[in-house]
Design a protein around this motif. Structure first.
Motif, PDB file in Angstrom:
ATOM      1  N   ALA A 173       0.748  -6.351   1.617  1.00 36.25           N
ATOM      2  CA  ALA A 173      -0.396  -7.135   1.638  1.00 36.25           C
ATOM      3  C   ALA A 173      -0.411  -8.425   2.501  1.00 36.25           C
ATOM      4  CB  ALA A 173      -1.008  -7.148   0.292  1.00 36.25           C
ATOM      5  N   ASN A 192       0.925  -1.138  -0.041  1.00 26.98           N
ATOM      6  CA  ASN A 192      -0.009  -0.008   0.149  1.00 26.98           C
ATOM      7  C   ASN A 192       0.845   1.279   0.003  1.00 26.98           C
ATOM      8  OD1 ASN A 192      -1.139   2.232   1.015  1.00 26.98           O
ATOM      9  ND2 ASN A 192      -2.980   1.007   1.711  1.00 26.98           N
ATOM     10  N   ARG A 193       0.640   2.103  -1.140  1.00 28.62           N
ATOM     11  CA  ARG A 193       1.694   2.938  -1.072  1.00 28.62           C
ATOM     12  C   ARG A 193       1.554   4.309  -0.106  1.00 28.62           C
ATOM     13  NH1 ARG A 193       1.214   5.226  -6.932  1.00 28.62           N
ATOM     14  NH2 ARG A 193       1.337   2.803  -7.873  1.00 28.62           N
ATOM     15  N   ASN A 194       0.348   4.376   0.490  1.00 26.71           N
ATOM     16  CA  ASN A 194       0.081   5.150   1.536  1.00 26.71           C
ATOM     17  C   ASN A 194       0.664   4.761   2.833  1.00 26.71           C
ATOM     18  OD1 ASN A 194      -1.163   6.905  -0.393  1.00 26.71           O
ATOM     19  ND2 ASN A 194      -3.075   5.982  -0.006  1.00 26.71           N
ATOM     20  N   THR A 195       0.480   3.513   3.154  1.00 23.50           N
ATOM     21  CA  THR A 195       0.784   3.152   4.570  1.00 23.50           C
ATOM     22  C   THR A 195       2.166   2.380   4.437  1.00 23.50           C
ATOM     23  OG1 THR A 195      -0.478   0.977   4.233  1.00 23.50           O
ATOM     24  CG2 THR A 195      -1.674   2.884   5.193  1.00 23.50           C
TER      25      THR A 195
END
Ligand code: PEP
Ligand code: MN
Length: 290
Positions: A16, A9-12
């Motif tokens: 996965a 996840n690029r934001n967090t």
């Protein structure tokens, strides 16, 4: 687990399916092996024979590596050998020798655990338990080790993807053991020039994706004594938190892995070569995490 590759996840920054090893969760972890921090600013060098053969052999090695700046003693008392006719290790007697030599030299001890039945006796003697490449996906063993109360050195399986490696680490954290150090030790590829192929990009990758310390084993990765210093330096250059190398008083007569074991003299030389970069351009900082 079907390995569909690593999705992040690029934001967090969360990988996965692997919440506990993901870098987003916490600051970089420092794992204490005895009184030695792994994953901090200091690069660690673990060294020692592939197999424990005798008291004299291990004590001589422990004192020699300590004198040259090693931070932990390695040695196998339970050996995963390809052939049942090869030396299988000294077992409990080997553990006692390792403990005595470690205490004498002032070094914590790391040794391999191959099966669940041996966990308790190994915990009585060692400061860190190594899960070998052949056992990386022994999930029953990983589950038991997650409760053992000692740090775990988790070697990458020779044919394991990075995701499978990290999922194995996730088992340990999921079961309650946060003290996990990853170890890249070379993988099988199409190229048979060397014993294995050292996947240095994976070292940089797992340092980016996880908060766990990662070290490199240039001995098993190359199988070749003359390449150990060069690959150890390369490992540190890509961000490894340390290296683990095989050292033997008389490698040509070693009972296992002699060709990839350093003499005391070559170990001293390697330490001289990696010490300078460590003090200068490769001083490690917290910002190495992306
Ligand atoms: C070892 O450390 O001697 C060893 C057997 O390593 P690996 O599991 O990486 O082959
Ligand atoms: Mn070995």
């Amino acid at each position: 687990m079907h390995d569909a590759g690593l999705r992040v996840n690029r934001n967090t920054g969360r990988v996965a399916g692997l919440p506990l090893v993901s870098a987003e969760r916490i600051e970089r972890s420092v794992v204490w092996v005895g009184d030695v921090p792994v994953g901090g600013e200091q690069v660690v060098v673990m060294a020692g024979p592939c197999s424990v053969e005798s008291r004299e052999q291990v004590i001589a090695t422990a004192l020699a590596i300590k004198q040259n700046g090693a931070t932990a003693l390695r040695g196998g008392a339970y050996k995963p050998r390809t052939s049942p006719y090869d030396f299988q290790g000294l077992g409990v007697d080997g553990l006692k020798i390792l403990r005595e030599a470690g205490d004498l030299a002032g070094l914590p001890v790391v040794t391999e655990v191959m099966c669940e039945d041996d966990i308790s006796v190994i915990c009585d003697h060692a400061d860190m338990l190594q899960v070998g490449a052949r056992n990386m996906q022994n999930f029953a063993l990983l589950k038991k080790l997650s409760k053992c109360g000692k740090p775990i050195l988790l070697k990458r399986g020779a044919s394991a993807t990075v995701k499978e490696w990290l999922a194995a680490a996730e088992y340990l954290l999921h079961g309650g053991n946060d003290d996990v150090i990853l170890c890249e030790r070379g993988i099988k590829t199409f190229d048979s020039s060397l014993r294995n192929t050292l996947d240095l990009a994976a070292v940089a990758l797992v340092r980016e994706m996880t908060h766990l310390p990662v070290i490199v084993d240039p001995s098993h990765a190359t199988g070749k004594r003359s390449l150990i210093a060069a690959t150890a330096k390369a490992a540190i250059a890509v961000g490894a938190d340390g290296v683990i190398v095989e050292v033997h008083p008389d490698p040509d007569n070693a009972w296992s892995d002699g060709a990839q074991s350093l003499t005391f003299g070559l170990f001293e030389k390697m330490m001289g070569e990696i010490a300078k970069p460590l003090r200068t351009i490769m001083v490690r900082t917290a910002e190495t995490r992306v």
